[in-house]
Design a protein around this motif. Structure first.
Motif, PDB file in Angstrom:
ATOM      1  N   THR A 345     -20.561  19.167 -27.409  1.00 29.45           N
ATOM      2  CA  THR A 345     -21.918  18.905 -26.919  1.00 29.45           C
ATOM      3  C   THR A 345     -21.898  19.038 -25.402  1.00 29.45           C
ATOM      4  O   THR A 345     -20.856  18.845 -24.756  1.00 29.45           O
ATOM      5  CB  THR A 345     -22.413  17.492 -27.297  1.00 29.45           C
ATOM      6  N   ASN A 346     -23.086  19.368 -24.878  1.00 23.75           N
ATOM      7  CA  ASN A 346     -23.254  19.479 -23.438  1.00 23.75           C
ATOM      8  C   ASN A 346     -22.106  20.262 -22.783  1.00 23.75           C
ATOM      9  O   ASN A 346     -21.395  19.752 -21.922  1.00 23.75           O
ATOM     10  CB  ASN A 346     -23.357  18.058 -22.853  1.00 23.75           C
ATOM     11  N   ALA A 347     -21.956  21.517 -23.207  1.00 20.58           N
ATOM     12  CA  ALA A 347     -20.809  22.303 -22.757  1.00 20.58           C
ATOM     13  C   ALA A 347     -21.269  23.567 -22.041  1.00 20.58           C
ATOM     14  O   ALA A 347     -22.288  24.161 -22.393  1.00 20.58           O
ATOM     15  CB  ALA A 347     -19.950  22.683 -23.952  1.00 20.58           C
ATOM     16  N   SER A 348     -20.509  23.974 -21.052  1.00 21.17           N
ATOM     17  CA  SER A 348     -20.801  25.237 -20.378  1.00 21.17           C
ATOM     18  C   SER A 348     -20.163  26.360 -21.200  1.00 21.17           C
ATOM     19  O   SER A 348     -19.280  26.106 -22.034  1.00 21.17           O
ATOM     20  CB  SER A 348     -20.200  25.224 -18.982  1.00 21.17           C
ATOM     21  N   GLU A 369     -27.453  24.899 -29.729  1.00 19.03           N
ATOM     22  CA  GLU A 369     -28.743  24.517 -29.164  1.00 19.03           C
ATOM     23  C   GLU A 369     -28.674  24.800 -27.675  1.00 19.03           C
ATOM     24  O   GLU A 369     -27.770  24.319 -26.980  1.00 19.03           O
ATOM     25  CB  GLU A 369     -28.975  23.028 -29.392  1.00 19.03           C
ATOM     26  N   ALA A 371     -30.183  24.937 -23.711  1.00 18.52           N
ATOM     27  CA  ALA A 371     -31.087  24.211 -22.802  1.00 18.52           C
ATOM     28  C   ALA A 371     -32.344  25.056 -22.588  1.00 18.52           C
ATOM     29  O   ALA A 371     -32.292  26.282 -22.698  1.00 18.52           O
ATOM     30  CB  ALA A 371     -30.380  23.968 -21.481  1.00 18.52           C
ATOM     31  N   ALA A 429     -35.958  22.951 -26.580  1.00 21.41           N
ATOM     32  CA  ALA A 429     -34.597  23.467 -26.673  1.00 21.41           C
ATOM     33  C   ALA A 429     -34.648  24.559 -27.717  1.00 21.41           C
ATOM     34  O   ALA A 429     -35.561  24.578 -28.531  1.00 21.41           O
ATOM     35  CB  ALA A 429     -33.659  22.369 -27.128  1.00 21.41           C
ATOM     36  N   GLU A 473     -24.992  27.147 -14.384  1.00 18.94           N
ATOM     37  CA  GLU A 473     -25.202  25.697 -14.295  1.00 18.94           C
ATOM     38  C   GLU A 473     -25.809  25.137 -15.585  1.00 18.94           C
ATOM     39  O   GLU A 473     -25.706  23.947 -15.852  1.00 18.94           O
ATOM     40  CB  GLU A 473     -26.063  25.338 -13.064  1.00 18.94           C
ATOM     41  N   LYS A 474     -26.439  26.003 -16.378  1.00 20.72           N
ATOM     42  CA  LYS A 474     -27.059  25.487 -17.618  1.00 20.72           C
ATOM     43  C   LYS A 474     -26.008  25.341 -18.710  1.00 20.72           C
ATOM     44  O   LYS A 474     -25.059  26.108 -18.787  1.00 20.72           O
ATOM     45  CB  LYS A 474     -28.178  26.432 -18.069  1.00 20.72           C
ATOM     46  N   ARG A 475     -26.251  24.363 -19.525  1.00 23.43           N
ATOM     47  CA  ARG A 475     -25.235  24.037 -20.530  1.00 23.43           C
ATOM     48  C   ARG A 475     -25.815  24.157 -21.932  1.00 23.43           C
ATOM     49  O   ARG A 475     -27.016  23.998 -22.136  1.00 23.43           O
ATOM     50  CB  ARG A 475     -24.728  22.612 -20.276  1.00 23.43           C
ATOM     51  N   LEU A 477     -26.570  22.594 -25.247  1.00 23.90           N
ATOM     52  CA  LEU A 477     -26.707  21.193 -25.641  1.00 23.90           C
ATOM     53  C   LEU A 477     -25.707  20.850 -26.742  1.00 23.90           C
ATOM     54  O   LEU A 477     -25.136  19.778 -26.766  1.00 23.90           O
ATOM     55  CB  LEU A 477     -28.131  20.907 -26.105  1.00 23.90           C
ATOM     56  N   SER A 478     -25.496  21.809 -27.638  1.00 23.02           N
ATOM     57  CA  SER A 478     -24.470  21.610 -28.666  1.00 23.02           C
ATOM     58  C   SER A 478     -24.018  22.958 -29.204  1.00 23.02           C
ATOM     59  O   SER A 478     -24.776  23.941 -29.152  1.00 23.02           O
ATOM     60  CB  SER A 478     -25.007  20.744 -29.811  1.00 23.02           C
TER      61      SER A 478
END
Ligand code: FRU
Length: 494
Positions: A345-348, A369, A371, A429, A473-475, A477-478
């Motif tokens: 989750t929340n990964a670049s 998912e 951003a 999203a 910079e955007k990640r 979400l999952s």
């Protein structure tokens, strides 16, 4: 052809015939615990020829067992596309106490003495769950004096009026008929003049009701119409849909049906239709399509067989941008054969790629998912000189698949290309579901509103998998990756 190349083309979780040519799905019907999948089949050749109905069954929609040929050509012609139903009330008189299956199909007769081939509708019945079939002695049951293209009957039971309805393709329209017994048919109406795409001959129609957003008070009818390939259009063959009302005789399109809407924005989902007779407790409308395109189908790389079906999908109608839109989601049965490989989750993109390094999968699903506004996606089946991309362009709000350098493509000048589908509304999203197999990608975004199905022919060793994102910079979400690994049924094929 080496064993490796052979393996390269047969999907791990997609149905293909054991040998030779396959096109449209036919006679989709559920009966006594089995999903039947009949199919257009040339059992003696690698291109279309003397067409038969091949047959496969599945209990779980994932593993298929191919059975002997179901319908073979006779003095009335070859066996073209059509449907099958359960005759629960023995309306035909073919059955006794126990209900059985009736196939309604097109006979296609090509005689040198005729100016053009003849097409008419015939029926056959089976008392042993589709294993053996008897053609009705009074065939054909429906002919037409003027339509040259008159084919692909799809039949359903009209419960309100206690009679059968047939929708059948007639050149560049569809005709609706009804019948008390599947034998005697009465013309009801014709639909299509001046509406929808007329970029090719109309084929393989379907018509069924769905509850909009699951609300049983809001029933709309969905009409699917496939249109044949015409050299003037680079898309080749594709399938459009209409929504509207149906009173047992006439289909009245909704306002939204005055613009053209496609079922799939890829190149390889054609002649798809839905299963008949799913139990009421199930309540789903399940669909499967032929994963190819008449533009190049006879030339695709092959290895003893040619043709595959899409994954089975559930169809629903959901409100998007204020109108009832056709939504597709992979049949939930596919979840049963998933093996978790990765979950972040929340990964670049970089972090995902570090976690993916070394993963070598042939058949898998990626669920991600993104951003809001992110332009990102996945690079799949990557090798030294090839890759397939699937992603979302956050700026244009489009889903896309890029198969420009996905592997073999020289068999047709229009195969290599990029395909995109608009997302209905800028979502908070964006979800991306990518089903990857040895020679296909099926991508679903916007909750199943934007769909792209494309064949690819990568090298066997091209197993590279990576994420990419334009804005570092955007990640994501999952991200979840699963291997898809159905066990082959004992003694069967898949
Ligand atoms: C659609 C189609 C049908 C026909 C069948 C013949 O792909 O052209 O209209 O019945 O294929 O194989």
């Amino acid at each position: 052809m080496s064993a490796t190349t052979k393996q390269n083309y047969r999907g791990v979780y997609h149905f293909s015939p054991e040998k030779n040519w396959m096109n449209d799905p036919n006679g989709l019907v559920y009966f006594e615990g089995e999903y039947h999948l009949f199919f257009q089949h040339h059992p003696d050749g690698m291109t279309m020829g003397e067409m038969h109905w091949g047959h496969a069954v599945s209990k779980d929609l994932v593993t298929w067992e191919e059975l002997p040929l179901a319908l073979v050509p006779d003095e009335l012609g070859m066996i073209f596309s059509g449907s099958a139903v359960v005759d629960w009330h023995n309306t035909t008189g073919f059955f006794g106490e126990k209900p059985g299956l009736v196939a309604i199909f097109t006979h296609h007769l090509n005689r040198p003495e005729d100016e053009h081939p003849l097409q008419y509708q015939s029926i056959a019945y089976s008392k042993d769950n589709g294993r053996t079939w008897t053609k009705y002695a009074g065939n054909p049951v429906l002919t037409h004096d003027t339509f040259i293209d008159f084919r692909d009957p799809k039949v359903f039971w009209d419960r309100e009026r206690s009679r059968w309805v047939m929708i059948v393709a007639c050149g560049q329209t569809v005709c609706l008929y009804h019948s008390p017994d599947l034998i005697h048919w009465t013309f009801a109406s014709e639909f299509g003049t001046g509406t929808g795409s007329h970029d090719g001959v109309w084929e393989c129609p379907d018509l069924f009701p769905l509850a909009v957003d699951g609300d049983k008070e809001k029933i709309r009818w969905v009409m699917l119409v496939s249109i044949g390939a015409d050299p003037a259009y680079e898309e080749g063959s594709r399938t459009q849909y209409f929504t509207g009302g149906f009173d047992g005789e006439v289909f009245t399109p909704d306002e939204a049906s005055h613009s053209i809407r496609w079922v799939d924005y890829g190149r390889d989902n054609y002649a798809g239709v839905s299963w008949s007779d799913l139990p009421e407790e199930d309540g789903r409308r399940l669909f499967i399509g032929w994963m190819s395109n008449w533009m190049y189908a006879p030339q695709t790389p092959s290895a003893g067989f040619r043709g595959a079906m899409t994954i089975p999908r559930e169809l629903t109608l959901e409100t998007r941008n204020g109108e009832a839109a056709l939504i597709q989601r992979p049949a939930q049965e596919l979840e049963a054969v998933r093996i978790p490989v990765l979950s972040l989750t929340n990964a670049s993109a970089q972090e995902i790629n570090a976690a993916c390094a070394g993963i070598q999968l042939e058949a898998y699903v990626i669920e991600a998912e993104l951003a809001p506004g992110m332009t990102a996606g996945f690079r799949m089946k990557a090798g030294a000189a090839e890759q397939t991309l699937a992603g979302i362009n956050g700026q244009t709000q489009e889903l896309y698949v890029d198969r420009r350098v996905s592997g073999k493509s020289s068999f047709h000048p229009l195969f290599a290309g990029m395909h995109s589908a608009r997302l209905a509304a800028p979502a908070a999203a964006c979800d991306l579901h990518i089903y990857v197999d040895r020679s296909s990608v099926e991508v679903f975004a916007g909750g199943g509103q934007a769909v792209i199905t494309d064949l690819i022919f990568p090298e066997h060793g091209s197993t590279g998998l990576a994420a990419f994102a334009e804005q570092e910079e955007k990640r994501f979400l999952s991200v979840r990756i699963y291997e898809l690994s159905p066990a082959a049924p004992a003694g069967g094929s898949r």
